[in-house]
Design a protein around this motif. Structure first.
Motif, short mmCIF file in Angstrom:
data_model
loop_
_atom_site.label_atom_id
_atom_site.label_comp_id
_atom_site.label_asym_id
_atom_site.label_seq_id
_atom_site.Cartn_x
_atom_site.Cartn_y
_atom_site.Cartn_z
N LEU A 1 -10.53 20.24 36.57
CA LEU A 1 -11.96 20.31 36.30
C LEU A 1 -12.44 21.76 36.37
N PRO A 2 -13.23 22.19 35.38
CA PRO A 2 -13.78 23.54 35.46
C PRO A 2 -14.79 23.62 36.61
N PRO A 3 -15.03 24.83 37.12
CA PRO A 3 -16.06 24.98 38.14
C PRO A 3 -17.40 24.49 37.61
N GLU A 4 -18.24 24.04 38.51
CA GLU A 4 -19.56 23.55 38.09
C GLU A 4 -20.45 24.68 37.62
N THR A 5 -20.18 25.90 38.07
CA THR A 5 -20.93 27.07 37.63
C THR A 5 -19.94 28.13 37.17
N ASN A 6 -20.43 29.10 36.44
CA ASN A 6 -19.59 30.15 35.90
C ASN A 6 -19.98 31.50 36.49
N VAL A 7 -19.10 32.48 36.35
CA VAL A 7 -19.39 33.81 36.88
C VAL A 7 -20.58 34.42 36.15
N GLU A 8 -21.25 35.33 36.85
CA GLU A 8 -22.46 35.95 36.31
C GLU A 8 -22.16 36.91 35.17
N GLU A 9 -21.07 37.67 35.31
CA GLU A 9 -20.74 38.66 34.29
C GLU A 9 -19.29 38.49 33.87
N TYR B 1 -9.90 20.06 29.05
CA TYR B 1 -10.50 21.10 29.89
C TYR B 1 -11.45 21.97 29.04
N GLY B 2 -11.00 22.34 27.85
CA GLY B 2 -11.83 23.14 26.94
C GLY B 2 -13.11 22.42 26.55
N LEU B 3 -13.01 21.12 26.32
CA LEU B 3 -14.21 20.33 25.98
C LEU B 3 -15.18 20.28 27.16
N MET B 4 -14.64 20.22 28.38
CA MET B 4 -15.51 20.23 29.56
C MET B 4 -16.21 21.59 29.69
N LEU B 5 -15.52 22.68 29.34
CA LEU B 5 -16.17 23.99 29.35
C LEU B 5 -17.32 24.02 28.35
N GLU B 6 -17.06 23.51 27.15
CA GLU B 6 -18.10 23.47 26.12
C GLU B 6 -19.30 22.65 26.58
N ALA B 7 -19.05 21.55 27.28
CA ALA B 7 -20.13 20.69 27.78
C ALA B 7 -21.00 21.43 28.79
N GLN B 8 -20.45 22.49 29.39
CA GLN B 8 -21.21 23.31 30.34
C GLN B 8 -21.87 24.50 29.63
N ASP B 9 -21.95 24.43 28.31
CA ASP B 9 -22.54 25.50 27.50
C ASP B 9 -21.75 26.80 27.59
N PHE B 10 -20.45 26.68 27.80
CA PHE B 10 -19.57 27.84 27.80
C PHE B 10 -19.11 28.05 26.37
N LEU B 11 -18.52 29.19 26.10
CA LEU B 11 -17.99 29.46 24.76
C LEU B 11 -16.92 28.44 24.39
N SER B 12 -16.76 28.19 23.12
CA SER B 12 -15.78 27.21 22.64
C SER B 12 -14.39 27.85 22.60
N PRO B 13 -13.46 27.35 23.44
CA PRO B 13 -12.12 27.94 23.46
C PRO B 13 -11.18 27.27 22.45
N ALA B 14 -10.14 27.99 22.08
CA ALA B 14 -9.05 27.43 21.28
C ALA B 14 -7.87 27.19 22.21
N VAL B 15 -7.17 26.11 22.00
CA VAL B 15 -5.97 25.81 22.78
C VAL B 15 -4.79 26.39 22.02
#
Length: 135
Positions: free
Chosen positions: A85-93, A42-56
């Motif tokens: 699956l993470p949402p296809e889009t992320n919150v604005e703020e 799940y964390g890798l999928m977030l990263e693929a969406q240009d989200f911050l890199s999370p630690a498990v």
């Protein structure tokens, strides 16, 4: 029972936990994964969406449940083998500023370099169905 959650800036004074924002009722939901591999995926999928890199990180489920209760968040257990699956889009703020030094009382920052878009009604419905399927 031990569960795995996604943290940002893990081990720092500016640690943040990954949540899903559900617009209906303005709720934040923390995903508690039974499997470390599923949380990592799940964390890798977030990263693929240009989200911050999370630690498990591993915690006792009771500790996360207590945290969620105190923060007025909800938590959902993701059973092992479930492809969340993470949402296809992320919150604005973000409710958390990854660059906050811990001294500011309000971690929200409209000047954050993270450019995120809001969730559509269709996306919210998809996430809601997915979360309900986990229960």
């Amino acid at each position: 029972m031990q569960v795995y959650v996604l943290l940002f800036n893990a081990g720092t004074e500016n640690e943040g936990i990954h949540t899903l924002k559900i617009q209906e009722g303005d709720r934040n939901v923390v995903l508690m994964f039974e499997s470390e591999d599923d949380a990592t995926r799940y964390g890798l999928m977030l990263e693929a969406q240009d989200f911050l890199s999370p630690a498990v990180e591993c915690f006792e489920s009771e500790e996360i449940e207590e945290f969620c209760e105190g923060a007025h968040y909800e938590c959902v257990l993701v059973p092992e083998g479930t492809l969340a699956l993470p949402p296809e889009t992320n919150v604005e703020e973000l409710d958390w500023n990854p660059e906050d030094d811990g001294r500011s009382p309000h971690p929200k920052s409209p000047d954050s370099e993270t450019s995120l878009s809001t969730l559509s009604d269709a996306e919210l419905e998809r996430i809601r169905r997915q979360l309900e399927g986990l229960l």
